[in-house]
Design a protein around this motif. Structure first.
Motif, short mmCIF file in Angstrom:
data_model
loop_
_atom_site.label_atom_id
_atom_site.label_comp_id
_atom_site.label_asym_id
_atom_site.label_seq_id
_atom_site.Cartn_x
_atom_site.Cartn_y
_atom_site.Cartn_z
N GLU A 1 35.67 21.28 -16.22
CA GLU A 1 35.27 20.34 -17.43
C GLU A 1 35.82 18.82 -17.20
O GLU A 1 35.44 18.05 -17.72
CB GLU A 1 35.60 20.57 -18.73
CG GLU A 1 34.90 21.97 -19.28
CD GLU A 1 35.51 23.32 -18.86
OE1 GLU A 1 35.30 24.36 -19.74
OE2 GLU A 1 36.27 23.49 -17.86
N GLY A 2 37.01 18.77 -16.23
CA GLY A 2 37.58 17.49 -15.92
C GLY A 2 37.22 17.10 -14.63
O GLY A 2 37.72 16.31 -13.96
N SER A 3 36.25 17.67 -14.12
CA SER A 3 35.82 17.25 -12.45
C SER A 3 36.54 17.92 -11.63
O SER A 3 36.83 17.45 -10.27
CB SER A 3 35.43 15.89 -12.48
OG SER A 3 34.25 15.61 -13.36
N VAL A 4 37.49 18.83 -11.99
CA VAL A 4 38.35 19.58 -10.99
C VAL A 4 39.87 19.46 -11.08
O VAL A 4 40.78 20.37 -11.17
CB VAL A 4 38.04 19.39 -9.31
CG1 VAL A 4 38.56 18.03 -8.99
CG2 VAL A 4 38.62 20.68 -8.74
N ALA A 5 40.47 18.13 -11.06
CA ALA A 5 41.97 17.89 -11.22
C ALA A 5 42.12 16.63 -12.21
O ALA A 5 41.58 15.96 -12.23
CB ALA A 5 42.39 17.59 -9.65
N SER A 6 43.39 17.08 -12.96
CA SER A 6 44.08 15.97 -13.48
C SER A 6 45.41 15.62 -13.33
O SER A 6 45.86 14.58 -13.62
CB SER A 6 43.89 16.22 -15.29
OG SER A 6 42.35 16.39 -15.50
N THR A 7 46.20 16.68 -12.86
CA THR A 7 47.55 16.34 -12.49
C THR A 7 47.72 17.02 -11.26
O THR A 7 47.25 18.02 -10.90
CB THR A 7 48.56 16.96 -13.57
OG1 THR A 7 48.48 18.28 -13.34
CG2 THR A 7 48.28 16.41 -14.95
N ILE A 8 48.40 16.37 -10.23
CA ILE A 8 49.07 16.88 -8.90
C ILE A 8 50.24 16.27 -8.57
O ILE A 8 50.72 15.00 -8.72
CB ILE A 8 47.96 16.69 -7.74
CG1 ILE A 8 46.51 17.24 -8.16
CG2 ILE A 8 48.45 17.29 -6.38
CD1 ILE A 8 45.51 16.93 -7.21
N ASN A 9 51.10 17.26 -7.76
CA ASN A 9 52.38 16.61 -7.51
C ASN A 9 52.32 15.76 -6.39
O ASN A 9 51.21 15.85 -5.39
CB ASN A 9 53.36 17.87 -6.92
CG ASN A 9 54.15 18.24 -7.88
OD1 ASN A 9 55.23 17.96 -8.39
ND2 ASN A 9 53.61 19.62 -8.75
N PRO A 10 53.09 14.75 -6.33
CA PRO A 10 52.92 13.50 -5.17
C PRO A 10 53.24 14.35 -3.71
O PRO A 10 53.71 15.22 -3.62
CB PRO A 10 54.07 12.43 -5.40
CG PRO A 10 54.46 12.70 -6.92
CD PRO A 10 54.09 14.27 -7.02
#
Length: 495
Positions: free
Chosen positions: A300-309
């Motif tokens: 629903e959010g097009s796959v990703a919203s947070t990721i570690n740098p």
């Protein structure tokens, strides 16, 4: 081909690269490698075939195939016509596939003989996958793509664990925002190569592993499926700069590596779809010398919203910071923002948030409110903006009035050296209402019994959190994306 795209459109789509770099590598699989020019011809040829079958703006093209280049060709050809693509999981039953074809009102199915039979049964058109790249040498008249930013691009069906699968509507603006966000976060360039091992009927494979590197000018290697026997051969042969996978794949790669492998081409690897134990991240990084960046998101959010740098601080046990262009917050049941360190529901806002569920306005209104996507996940934001997912709201176990989050027990079980996978569900209890029941699978060559695991939990958890039962299995049930299917475990203890 000369195309001037409007800013609102999904610009820099791969076949536009034929002018700047005609023989540049674009996409390949085990059967063929397409440069920019060949891919452009294949897309335009297939778009013309769709047009001859009556496909026009607003229609939907279904693709029923295992991982192969033709899925990507079909996706861009559908977009060229102004149509959306709905990718279909080949592991579904005929009945399940027919439901998706009918619910999405697909007008064409791309696939093999099985797709032909289903298309015939439903009275819709079929395109034989074997003919798609036969026409790459044919002359195709130049014309403009028919799509713009507001057209639907993908209809992605959810797993359907709580009822009939729902079609998530993503338009071109959603995909542009999402791929731009990933390109910026990972600093993707034309020097990057993605190795696709996840299925192409899911947004992770389509957007994180295909669309984003292609829009950055890089190229894609499509693996038909994940195989522990051939995976590192693919890495050493094609020398990708990254790949995206699920925790189960990383556990297999780390636990069953039987030879030294050359990982020098990899800048980073992505983990998503399910929480990855912090201890597994550390083991994988130490053993293979590659940074693991865990992320979080929803279809629903097009796959990703947070990721570690990749280059900044990575915090194992968290799913990282908000991606560029997105806001992530944690709120209480009444919508009040929670302070750092406090649990609440994770909500997301940004141009990546879906247009809605196909034909389900009431369900859309429940999850998208005032522009915020309500995820149903429980999380905690720390003072640096790193998100930790605690559990699913619906998975929370209430034992005699005490709230228990299964993920906390699962993390404890993962700390035992013999445990390969763990899942905790709520079992019915006549007195307490619910009690935690655990299921584990052991690492190859190792054994453990339930008494030993209960003692391990009792040493670290409050008494009310210790499972009442622990079942040791050879493996835990998973869906086609690699997520543990807790519903099947609940069914086991319900009888």
């Amino acid at each position: 081909m000369s195309v001037s795209a409007k800013p609102s459109e999904l610009t820099s789509i791969p076949f536009l690269r034929e002018e700047s770099d005609p023989q540049g590598s674009c996409i390949r699989d085990v059967d063929r490698a397409l440069d920019n020019t060949t891919f452009a011809r294949a897309v335009r040829s297939l778009a013309d075939r769709f047009a001859a079958l009556g496909v026009t703006s607003g229609d939907t093209v279904a693709v029923l195939l295992p991982n192969r280049v033709e899925i990507v060709t079909s996706m861009f050809a559908a977009w060229f016509q102004g149509a959306a693509m709905t990718p279909v999981n080949p592991a579904l039953t005929d009945e399940e596939i027919c439901y998706q074809l009918e619910d999405s009102t697909s007008s064409v199915v791309v696939g093999d003989e099985r797709a032909a039979a289903l298309a015939d049964a439903l009275g819709i058109a079929w395109v034989d996958v074997r003919t798609i790249h036969d026409l790459t040498q044919a002359h195709v008249p130049e014309r403009r793509p028919a799509s713009d930013g507001s057209d639907f691009a993908l209809v992605i069906y959810t797993s359907g664990t709580t009822g009939k699968p729902k079609g998530v509507l993503l338009d071109h603006s959603n995909l542009a925002a999402m791929s731009n966000s990933l390109i910026a976060h990972f600093s993707l360039t034309d020097a990057d190569t993605s190795l696709l091992v996840l299925p192409l009927f899911h947004v992770n494979g389509l957007i994180a592993s295909v669309l984003s590197p292609l829009r950055a000018g890089g190229d894609v290697v499509v693996s038909p499926r994940f195989s522990q026997e051939t995976f590192w051969d693919l890495v050493e042969t094609h020398r990708p700069t990254y790949f995206s996978a699920v925790p189960t794949i990383y556990a297999i790669l780390e636990g069953r590596a039987d030879r030294p492998v050359d990982t020098s081409s990899l800048r980073f690897v992505i983990c998503g779809a399910a929480p990855m134990p912090a201890e597994l991240i550390t083991r994988f990084e130490n053993r293979l010398g590659v940074a693991v960046v865990e992320g979080y998101g929803l279809s629903e959010g097009s796959v990703a919203s947070t990721i570690n740098p990749v280059d900044g601080p990575r915090k194992p046990g968290t799913v990282g910071i908000a991606l560029p262009g997105q806001e992530v917050a944690v709120v209480s049941a009444d919508g009040t923002p929670q302070p750092h360190g406090q649990r609440g529901e994770v909500i997301i806002r940004g141009a990546n948030v879906m247009r809605g569920y196909l034909g389900r306005p009431a369900e859309t209104a429940k999850v998208v409110r005032d522009g915020w996507l309500h995820t149903g996940d429980v999380g905690i934001l720390d003072e640096d903006g790193y998100l930790r997912i605690v559990d699913r709201l619906k998975d929370m176990i209430i034992r005699g009035g005490e709230n228990i989050y299964p993920k906390e027990i699962e993390e404890c079980l993962y700390g035992h050296p013999a445990v390969f996978e763990a899942a905790v569900v709520g079992g019915r209890d006549d007195v307490l209402g619910e009690v935690p029941v655990a299921f584990v699978a052991t690492k190859p060559g190792l054994t453990v019994n339930s008494d030993e695991l209960l003692a391990h939990c009792a040493a670290s958890l409050a008494r009310y959190k210790v499972p009442t039962q622990i079942h040791v299995l050879t493996e835990l049930p998973k869906n086609s994306v690699g997520k543990l299917v807790k519903g099947l475990l609940r069914d086991q203890i319900a009888h």
